[in-house]
Design an enzyme around this catalytic site. Structure first.
Site, mmCIF file in Angstrom:
data_model
loop_
_atom_site.group_PDB
_atom_site.id
_atom_site.type_symbol
_atom_site.label_atom_id
_atom_site.label_comp_id
_atom_site.label_asym_id
_atom_site.label_seq_id
_atom_site.Cartn_x
_atom_site.Cartn_y
_atom_site.Cartn_z
ATOM 1 C CG ASP A 11 2.936 -5.014 1.055
ATOM 2 O OD1 ASP A 11 2.541 -5.968 1.741
ATOM 3 O OD2 ASP A 11 4.107 -4.586 1.080
ATOM 4 C CG ASP A 13 6.724 -5.033 7.275
ATOM 5 O OD1 ASP A 13 7.023 -3.889 7.647
ATOM 6 O OD2 ASP A 13 7.207 -6.053 7.780
#
Length: 232
Positions: A11, A13
């Site tokens: 991932d 952010d």
């Protein structure tokens, strides 16, 4: 602890990049324009595609325009974006272990935030535009594994948010959570958890996790070595 894997799916952010100040300011401005409670909107926005969260608050006919507006508000800013601890070191020292990014951001947001934070971007990237459903749907992680030509069950997903953890688990991957944006209790569905990526190093065949205690012991050992060894 060693976690064997064929690839790592990151991932972005909240895991590699912290853009919280920017996102919150844009969301509050947007919420005021659309009559949405900003605190409620932000309470479950992290880790999800903008369109999916907007759809929780507005009628279907307004979602596309409202999503474009929020994306535009975020796109005009880059203040407060930073790399999270350990992110750059890990990505520049993967030791041949394949990796990909799987993000709920669109391509423009990803480009801006990784450039400002000086995050190296791998060749394989899956963004919000690439999948029919956002996290917690596993589509993004499944697509990234296919692009890397690896079994999703042989991957490690690194996430910071409950929606992403659910997506990683649904893909069949082993999920490693970083406690960079949520309290430990919110990350309990992950298989493993560390404070941040300073606790993670890559080997050609997997990831090595270190605890705070082992990091402290290593620092002591280095200090003793520099002083010429312990005194008897």
């Amino acid at each position: 602890m060693i976690l064997p894997c064929a690839a790592v799916l990151f991932d972005v952010d909240g895991t590699l990049v912290d853009s919280t100040p920017l996102v919150e300011r844009a969301a509050r401005e947007w919420a005021a324009e659309y009559g949405v409670d900003a605190d409620e909107f932000l309470s479950d926005a992290h880790g999800r595609r903008t369109a999916d969260r907007v759809a929780d608050f507005l009628p279907p006919g307004q979602v596309a325009e409202a999503t474009e507006r929020l994306d535009a508000l975020e796109a005009t800013r880059s203040d407060g974006i930073t790399a999270l601890p350990g992110a750059v070191d890990l990505l520049t020292n993967m030791n041949g272990l394949p990796c990909a990014f799987v993000t709920s951001m669109d391509r423009a947001q990803l480009r801006t935030r990784t450039e400002v934070a000086a995050i190296p971007v791998p060749p394989t990237v899956v963004t919000a535009e690439d999948v029919p459903e956002g996290k917690p749907d596993p589509s993004g992680y499944l697509r990234a594994a296919r692009r890397l030509d690896v079994d999703p069950a042989a991957c490690i997903v690194i996430e910071d948010a409950p929606a992403g953890i659910a997506a990683g688990r649904a893909s069949g991957a082993t999920v490693l959570a970083v406690r960079t944006s949520h309290p430990p209790g919110a990350l309990s569905a992950a298989h493993h958890a560390v404070e941040d990526l300073t606790r993670v190093t890559a080997t050609p065949t997997g990831l090595r996790l270190t605890t705070a205690r082992s990091v402290a012991m290593a620092r002591v050992a280095r200090s003793v070595t520099r002083r010429g060894g312990p005194r008897g």
